[in-house]
Design an enzyme around this catalytic site. Structure first.
Site, PDB file in Angstrom:
ATOM      1  N   GLU A  44       0.847  -1.195   0.000  1.00 19.55           N
ATOM      2  CA  GLU A  44       0.000   0.000   0.000  1.00 19.55           C
ATOM      3  C   GLU A  44       0.886   1.250   0.000  1.00 19.55           C
ATOM      4  OE1 GLU A  44      -3.354   1.799   3.102  1.00 19.55           O
ATOM      5  OE2 GLU A  44      -1.916   0.298   3.784  1.00 19.55           O
ATOM      6  N   LYS A 112      -9.001   2.885  -1.979  1.00 16.00           N
ATOM      7  CA  LYS A 112      -9.328   2.300  -0.674  1.00 16.00           C
ATOM      8  C   LYS A 112     -10.734   2.715  -0.236  1.00 16.00           C
ATOM      9  CE  LYS A 112      -7.048   1.491   3.760  1.00 16.00           C
ATOM     10  NZ  LYS A 112      -5.832   1.815   4.510  1.00 16.00           N
ATOM     11  N   CYS A 144      -5.294  -2.944   2.647  1.00 17.35           N
ATOM     12  CA  CYS A 144      -5.084  -2.902   4.096  1.00 17.35           C
ATOM     13  C   CYS A 144      -6.388  -3.073   4.886  1.00 17.35           C
ATOM     14  CB  CYS A 144      -4.360  -1.609   4.463  1.00 17.35           C
ATOM     15  SG  CYS A 144      -3.576  -1.636   6.092  1.00 17.35           S
TER      16      CYS A 144
END
Length: 177
Positions: A44, A112, A144
């Protein structure tokens, strides 16, 4: 889905040194391509860095900016698909984005969806999930904190993902460093 080889990377991401980060990406893309990998996955925000500080958006750029151009050239030269993370500047705001780039160019972007506590006021959250056909498999990405929610997995599976990429940041980086 045919058999394929994936290289997962763990890299020394430097929040204030995009040139270093990009150099490491290009080196590892060349090495993994030479080793016969079909896909290389970076963490990420691996290209621009993310140390949780307010300056996380300092090196933001559009998805087709300088970082993309360099990574696309390396993917094209190596005949490999690359997944890398960066702080994306899009429509006047910032996203924590994972890009999929192959020899032919941009395959897709996953922004995200679930911001963690240190990202909530720095990144806009996305509302869409993408699944992309790489030719050897169909992939989705849960960045994540996205992977902490069962619905992320369910949506990607319902959209046809055979493989889910899970890029996570190195949280050992200290704010300001």
């Amino acid at each position: 889905m045919r058999p394929f080889t994936v290289a997962a990377t763990q890299v020394d991401v430097r929040h204030t040194d995009v040139e270093h980060n990009l150099e490491i990406h290009l080196q590892l893309i060349a090495e993994t391509a030479a080793a016969g990998c079909d896909l290389v996955v970076f963490p990420e925000t691996s290209a621009t860095g993310n140390n949780g500080s307010e300056e996380v958006t300092r090196f933001a750029e559009p998805h087709d900016g300088r970082i993309f151009e360099a990574i696309h050239a390396a993917a094209n030269a190596g005949g490999i698909v690359v997944s890398y993370g960066f702080c994306e500047r899009f429509r006047g705001t910032h996203y924590n984005t994972s890009a999929l780039v192959g020899p032919g160019g941009l395959i897709g972007l996953q922004r995200k969806v679930h911001a963690s506590y240190d990202e909530f006021f720095r990144f806009r959250q996305a509302y869409e999930w993408g699944v992309y056909d790489l030719g050897f498999c169909r992939v989705g990405t849960a960045i994540c904190h996205d992977s902490d929610f069962f619905e992320s997995w369910r949506i990607l599976a319902l959209k046809g993902a055979e493989v889910i990429l899970l890029p996570h940041a190195n949280r050992a980086m200290l704010a300001g460093g």
